[in-house]
Design a protein around this motif. Sequence first.
Motif, PDB file in Angstrom:
ATOM      1  N   PHE A 197       0.861  -1.321   0.064  1.00  0.00           N
ATOM      2  CA  PHE A 197       0.180  -0.070   0.016  1.00  0.00           C
ATOM      3  C   PHE A 197       0.957   1.191  -0.070  1.00  0.00           C
ATOM      4  CE2 PHE A 197      -2.866  -3.368   1.786  1.00  0.00           C
ATOM      5  CZ  PHE A 197      -4.054  -2.954   1.123  1.00  0.00           C
ATOM      6  N   ILE A 198       0.743   2.215  -1.011  1.00  0.00           N
ATOM      7  CA  ILE A 198       1.420   3.341  -0.790  1.00  0.00           C
ATOM      8  C   ILE A 198       0.280   4.441  -0.317  1.00  0.00           C
ATOM      9  CG2 ILE A 198       0.488   3.705  -3.293  1.00  0.00           C
ATOM     10  CD1 ILE A 198       3.067   5.421  -3.634  1.00  0.00           C
ATOM     11  N   THR A 199       0.824   5.254   0.655  1.00  0.00           N
ATOM     12  CA  THR A 199       0.254   6.347   1.285  1.00  0.00           C
ATOM     13  C   THR A 199       0.125   7.476   0.257  1.00  0.00           C
ATOM     14  OG1 THR A 199       0.163   5.343   3.440  1.00  0.00           O
ATOM     15  CG2 THR A 199      -0.300   7.663   3.058  1.00  0.00           C
ATOM     16  N   HIS A 200      -1.046   8.217  -0.133  1.00  0.00           N
ATOM     17  CA  HIS A 200      -0.704   9.427  -0.889  1.00  0.00           C
ATOM     18  C   HIS A 200      -0.607  10.501   0.177  1.00  0.00           C
ATOM     19  CE1 HIS A 200      -3.011   8.030  -4.760  1.00  0.00           C
ATOM     20  NE2 HIS A 200      -1.924   7.188  -4.216  1.00  0.00           N
ATOM     21  N   PRO A 201       0.022  11.513   0.050  1.00  0.00           N
ATOM     22  CA  PRO A 201       0.310  12.561   1.071  1.00  0.00           C
ATOM     23  C   PRO A 201      -0.836  13.436   1.101  1.00  0.00           C
ATOM     24  CG  PRO A 201       1.361  13.182  -0.755  1.00  0.00           C
ATOM     25  CD  PRO A 201       0.982  11.800  -1.232  1.00  0.00           C
ATOM     26  N   VAL A 202      -2.080  13.111   1.771  1.00  0.00           N
ATOM     27  CA  VAL A 202      -2.997  13.847   1.827  1.00  0.00           C
ATOM     28  C   VAL A 202      -2.597  15.007   3.111  1.00  0.00           C
ATOM     29  CG1 VAL A 202      -4.794  12.209   1.312  1.00  0.00           C
ATOM     30  CG2 VAL A 202      -4.060  12.371   3.590  1.00  0.00           C
ATOM     31  N   TRP A 203      -1.889  14.760   3.668  1.00  0.00           N
ATOM     32  CA  TRP A 203      -1.263  16.014   4.991  1.00  0.00           C
ATOM     33  C   TRP A 203      -0.739  17.071   4.213  1.00  0.00           C
ATOM     34  CZ3 TRP A 203       1.089  11.098   4.235  1.00  0.00           C
ATOM     35  CH2 TRP A 203       2.315  11.095   3.559  1.00  0.00           C
ATOM     36  N   LEU A 204      -0.584  17.048   3.097  1.00  0.00           N
ATOM     37  CA  LEU A 204       0.235  18.249   2.263  1.00  0.00           C
ATOM     38  C   LEU A 204      -1.121  19.085   1.946  1.00  0.00           C
ATOM     39  CD1 LEU A 204       2.751  16.850  -0.128  1.00  0.00           C
ATOM     40  CD2 LEU A 204       3.033  17.813   2.096  1.00  0.00           C
ATOM     41  N   THR A 205      -0.889  20.465   2.282  1.00  0.00           N
ATOM     42  CA  THR A 205      -2.188  21.341   2.158  1.00  0.00           C
ATOM     43  C   THR A 205      -2.040  21.633   0.573  1.00  0.00           C
ATOM     44  OG1 THR A 205      -0.518  23.195   2.347  1.00  0.00           O
ATOM     45  CG2 THR A 205      -1.888  22.543   4.267  1.00  0.00           C
ATOM     46  N   GLN A 206      -1.050  21.290  -0.215  1.00  0.00           N
ATOM     47  CA  GLN A 206      -0.827  21.581  -1.663  1.00  0.00           C
ATOM     48  C   GLN A 206      -1.489  20.272  -2.360  1.00  0.00           C
ATOM     49  OE1 GLN A 206       1.533  21.536   0.452  1.00  0.00           O
ATOM     50  NE2 GLN A 206       2.933  23.344   0.140  1.00  0.00           N
ATOM     51  N   TRP A 207      -1.738  19.297  -1.819  1.00  0.00           N
ATOM     52  CA  TRP A 207      -2.153  18.121  -2.502  1.00  0.00           C
ATOM     53  C   TRP A 207      -3.309  18.314  -3.456  1.00  0.00           C
ATOM     54  CZ3 TRP A 207       0.144  14.150  -4.317  1.00  0.00           C
ATOM     55  CH2 TRP A 207      -0.788  13.000  -4.522  1.00  0.00           C
ATOM     56  N   ASN A 208      -4.230  18.959  -3.048  1.00  0.00           N
ATOM     57  CA  ASN A 208      -5.472  19.040  -3.737  1.00  0.00           C
ATOM     58  C   ASN A 208      -5.203  19.829  -5.090  1.00  0.00           C
ATOM     59  OD1 ASN A 208      -7.787  17.441  -2.834  1.00  0.00           O
ATOM     60  ND2 ASN A 208      -8.183  18.982  -1.279  1.00  0.00           N
ATOM     61  N   GLU A 209      -4.177  20.791  -4.898  1.00  0.00           N
ATOM     62  CA  GLU A 209      -3.779  21.696  -5.977  1.00  0.00           C
ATOM     63  C   GLU A 209      -3.072  21.017  -6.989  1.00  0.00           C
ATOM     64  OE1 GLU A 209      -2.184  26.037  -6.176  1.00  0.00           O
ATOM     65  OE2 GLU A 209      -0.423  24.877  -5.311  1.00  0.00           O
ATOM     66  N   PHE A 210      -2.104  20.170  -6.387  1.00  0.00           N
ATOM     67  CA  PHE A 210      -1.321  19.265  -7.234  1.00  0.00           C
ATOM     68  C   PHE A 210      -2.172  18.427  -8.239  1.00  0.00           C
ATOM     69  CE2 PHE A 210       0.421  14.846  -8.047  1.00  0.00           C
ATOM     70  CZ  PHE A 210       1.369  15.142  -8.735  1.00  0.00           C
ATOM     71  N   ARG A 211      -3.027  17.792  -7.715  1.00  0.00           N
ATOM     72  CA  ARG A 211      -4.094  16.879  -8.432  1.00  0.00           C
ATOM     73  C   ARG A 211      -4.760  17.615  -9.567  1.00  0.00           C
ATOM     74  NH1 ARG A 211      -6.148  12.059  -5.921  1.00  0.00           N
ATOM     75  NH2 ARG A 211      -8.245  12.507  -6.992  1.00  0.00           N
ATOM     76  N   SER A 212      -5.324  18.933  -9.187  1.00  0.00           N
ATOM     77  CA  SER A 212      -6.124  19.594 -10.228  1.00  0.00           C
ATOM     78  C   SER A 212      -5.401  20.439 -11.182  1.00  0.00           C
ATOM     79  CB  SER A 212      -7.180  20.350  -9.520  1.00  0.00           C
ATOM     80  OG  SER A 212      -6.829  21.449  -8.857  1.00  0.00           O
ATOM     81  N   LYS A 213      -4.287  20.939 -10.845  1.00  0.00           N
ATOM     82  CA  LYS A 213      -3.509  21.785 -11.479  1.00  0.00           C
ATOM     83  C   LYS A 213      -2.144  21.137 -12.211  1.00  0.00           C
ATOM     84  CE  LYS A 213      -4.977  26.119  -9.201  1.00  0.00           C
ATOM     85  NZ  LYS A 213      -4.763  27.357  -8.561  1.00  0.00           N
ATOM     86  N   TYR A 214      -1.831  20.201 -11.436  1.00  0.00           N
ATOM     87  CA  TYR A 214      -0.582  19.406 -12.160  1.00  0.00           C
ATOM     88  C   TYR A 214      -0.709  18.208 -12.682  1.00  0.00           C
ATOM     89  CZ  TYR A 214       2.216  23.254 -10.160  1.00  0.00           C
ATOM     90  OH  TYR A 214       2.773  24.607  -9.825  1.00  0.00           O
ATOM     91  N   GLN A 215      -1.447  17.391 -11.910  1.00  0.00           N
ATOM     92  CA  GLN A 215      -1.475  15.737 -12.193  1.00  0.00           C
ATOM     93  C   GLN A 215      -2.168  15.665 -13.581  1.00  0.00           C
ATOM     94  OE1 GLN A 215      -4.001  13.367 -11.539  1.00  0.00           O
ATOM     95  NE2 GLN A 215      -3.081  12.222 -13.122  1.00  0.00           N
ATOM     96  N   GLU A 216      -3.475  16.056 -13.350  1.00  0.00           N
ATOM     97  CA  GLU A 216      -4.689  15.930 -14.371  1.00  0.00           C
ATOM     98  C   GLU A 216      -4.148  16.568 -15.731  1.00  0.00           C
ATOM     99  OE1 GLU A 216      -8.308  16.877 -12.736  1.00  0.00           O
ATOM    100  OE2 GLU A 216      -8.332  15.631 -11.222  1.00  0.00           O
ATOM    101  N   PRO A 217      -3.953  17.699 -15.771  1.00  0.00           N
ATOM    102  CA  PRO A 217      -3.522  18.374 -17.125  1.00  0.00           C
ATOM    103  C   PRO A 217      -2.205  17.881 -17.614  1.00  0.00           C
ATOM    104  CG  PRO A 217      -3.243  20.096 -15.334  1.00  0.00           C
ATOM    105  CD  PRO A 217      -4.086  18.923 -14.655  1.00  0.00           C
ATOM    106  N   GLY A 218      -1.225  17.507 -16.599  1.00  0.00           N
ATOM    107  CA  GLY A 218       0.158  16.822 -16.945  1.00  0.00           C
ATOM    108  C   GLY A 218      -0.141  15.380 -17.753  1.00  0.00           C
ATOM    109  N   PHE A 219      -1.018  14.924 -17.027  1.00  0.00           N
ATOM    110  CA  PHE A 219      -1.232  13.184 -17.708  1.00  0.00           C
ATOM    111  C   PHE A 219      -2.027  13.460 -18.943  1.00  0.00           C
ATOM    112  CE2 PHE A 219      -3.882   9.434 -17.739  1.00  0.00           C
ATOM    113  CZ  PHE A 219      -2.886   8.661 -18.207  1.00  0.00           C
ATOM    114  N   GLN A 220      -2.802  14.295 -18.938  1.00  0.00           N
ATOM    115  CA  GLN A 220      -3.705  14.511 -20.408  1.00  0.00           C
ATOM    116  C   GLN A 220      -2.587  15.123 -21.553  1.00  0.00           C
ATOM    117  OE1 GLN A 220      -6.759  17.258 -19.304  1.00  0.00           O
ATOM    118  NE2 GLN A 220      -8.238  15.537 -19.549  1.00  0.00           N
ATOM    119  N   ALA A 221      -1.471  15.847 -21.060  1.00  0.00           N
ATOM    120  CA  ALA A 221      -0.493  16.212 -22.151  1.00  0.00           C
ATOM    121  C   ALA A 221       0.302  15.356 -22.542  1.00  0.00           C
ATOM    122  CB  ALA A 221       0.420  17.292 -21.550  1.00  0.00           C
ATOM    123  N   VAL A 222       0.478  14.208 -21.786  1.00  0.00           N
ATOM    124  CA  VAL A 222       1.353  13.087 -21.969  1.00  0.00           C
ATOM    125  C   VAL A 222       0.323  12.165 -23.068  1.00  0.00           C
ATOM    126  CG1 VAL A 222       2.382  10.703 -21.345  1.00  0.00           C
ATOM    127  CG2 VAL A 222       2.750  12.943 -20.154  1.00  0.00           C
TER     128      VAL A 222
END
Length: 447
Positions: free
Chosen positions: A392-417
Motif C-alpha cells: 500500500f502506498i500512502t498518498h500525502p493527504v497531509w500536504l495542503t498543496q495536495w488538492n492543488e497538485f491533483r487539479s493543476k498539475y497531475q490531471e493536465p500533465g497526464f492529459q498532455a502526455v
Amino acid sequence: MRKRKLMGMLLVGALLGMLAGCGGGDAGGNSKSSEAAKEKTEEKQTIEFWYHDGNPTSNPIFEELIKRFEEKNPQYEVKYVGLPADSYLQKYNTAVATNTVPDVVSIRDMDVSSFINQDALMDLDGVYDGFAEKANLNEAVIDATRMCSIDNKLYCLPQYITTDISWCNTQMMGEKGIEVPKTLEEFMENCETYADPANGTYFYSLRGGGGSMENLFDFIFTYADQDSLFDEEGNCVLTEPVFAEAMDLYASIYWNGWTSKDSVTNSFKEMVAEFGSKTSMYISHNSSSLAEHKKNLGDGNFENVIAPANNNGNVVTKNLSFTGYSVMEDAKNKEGAIAFIEYLVSAEGASYLCEQEGRVPINNLIYEEEWYKNDPYNGVYRELMEADNVKFITHPVWLTQWNEFRSKYQEPGFQAVLLKEKTSEQVLNEWAEYLSAAQKEYLEANK
C-alpha cells in the motif's frame, strides 16, 4: 510498507439531544405566555448538511438516513444539500470565506488538511472519546484521519473506506474466452488483442480526465515495485527513469487506440458509463462504483478482482481512503450537528449506506449483519488487505498543496502526455519538483 487490515471499527453512538420539556403556564393562567413557550419548545432545530457528491444514487440514500434520524430525534430537521462532485470544494471554500458554512459537511481524506489550516473544522476528539461505539472502530482508520492534521487531533469522524480494485465484465469475457489478467503483461496483451475501434469496443477504459491519478499511480508504482512517493529526505521518487518507462507503457493504451478516443477526458462518470454500456469489459476504480455496476450490468455479470501484478508478483495500490463527516467550527447548531454525524457513522447509519452504495464499513458491528456476510464483493476486499504480495502506498493527504497538485498539475500533465504534447519524463519531473518542495516544507515545519 504499511498495511492496513480492513477488519475494523468505526465511530458512532448516539449522543442524544433530549427533547426539551413542555413549558407550563404561570399561576395567573397567562395563556399567551404559555402558548409562546409551547411554540418555542416544539420548534425544530435545523441542521444544514452538505454532501460532496450529490447524485441519483446517493441522494435517495441520504433522504432515507435523514428520515430515520429525524424519527429518532424529532427535535431536529435536517436540510440536505447534495453538491456536484466536480465543484463541491469550491462551494466549501466559498462558504468558509464568506462565513456562510453549513453545520455538517461530508469530507474525504484528501480534503481534510486544507480545511484544518483554515480553522474551519471543529476538533472532534471529545466527541470521539464519548462515543458509545468507539471500541468498534478501526484504529488504523482513526490514525489515518489524525495524520491529516499537524496537531494529530481528530477533525473528522470516518464512516467508510474505499479500496482501489479492478472490475471486469465476466459475461463478456466469458463469451470471448478471456481470462482475468493476473500480470501487467497479460493486461497489456488483452488491451491490444481485444481492442476493436471499428465496432467501438475495447478491453479497457482508461481514465484520463478528472480523478485519473489513482489509476495511473497504481499502475506505475506497481510497475516500479515501489510503495513510497518520497525518500527519507523528502525527495519525490518520480524522477527515477522506471516511472517514465511505466507511464509510457500506460499511455500507450491510448496512443495505440486500445481504448476509446474519449478516454483522454474520461472522469468517473464516463469511465463507468463505458463499462456499463459494454464499450469496455475491464476498468480500474475503487469499491464505490459497485452500485453503478449493479444498475448497469446486473448482479452476476461482473466481479471485482485484484489488479494485475508486476514481474515480481507484487501489486502496489493506494492505501485505504476514508470518507466521513465534520462539524464546521462556525456551525450554528453544533449540538444537532454532533448528534447527526454520530448517527451517520453509527453501525445503524453506516450499515445502510454501505450496503446501498457498496462501501466498505469500518465498524465491526456491521460485520455480523447478513448483508455483509453474504456480499460476494467483500471477500475480495479482505483478500486485498491480507495478501502478502499487496503493498500500500500512502498518498500525502497531509500536504495542503495536495488538492492543488491533483487539479493543476497531475490531471493536465497526464492529459498532455496522452496527447503527446509533453513527454512522460518532462511531466514526472515537474510533478516531482512540486511535490518535493511541498514535502520538505511540511517536514521542516514539523521538526
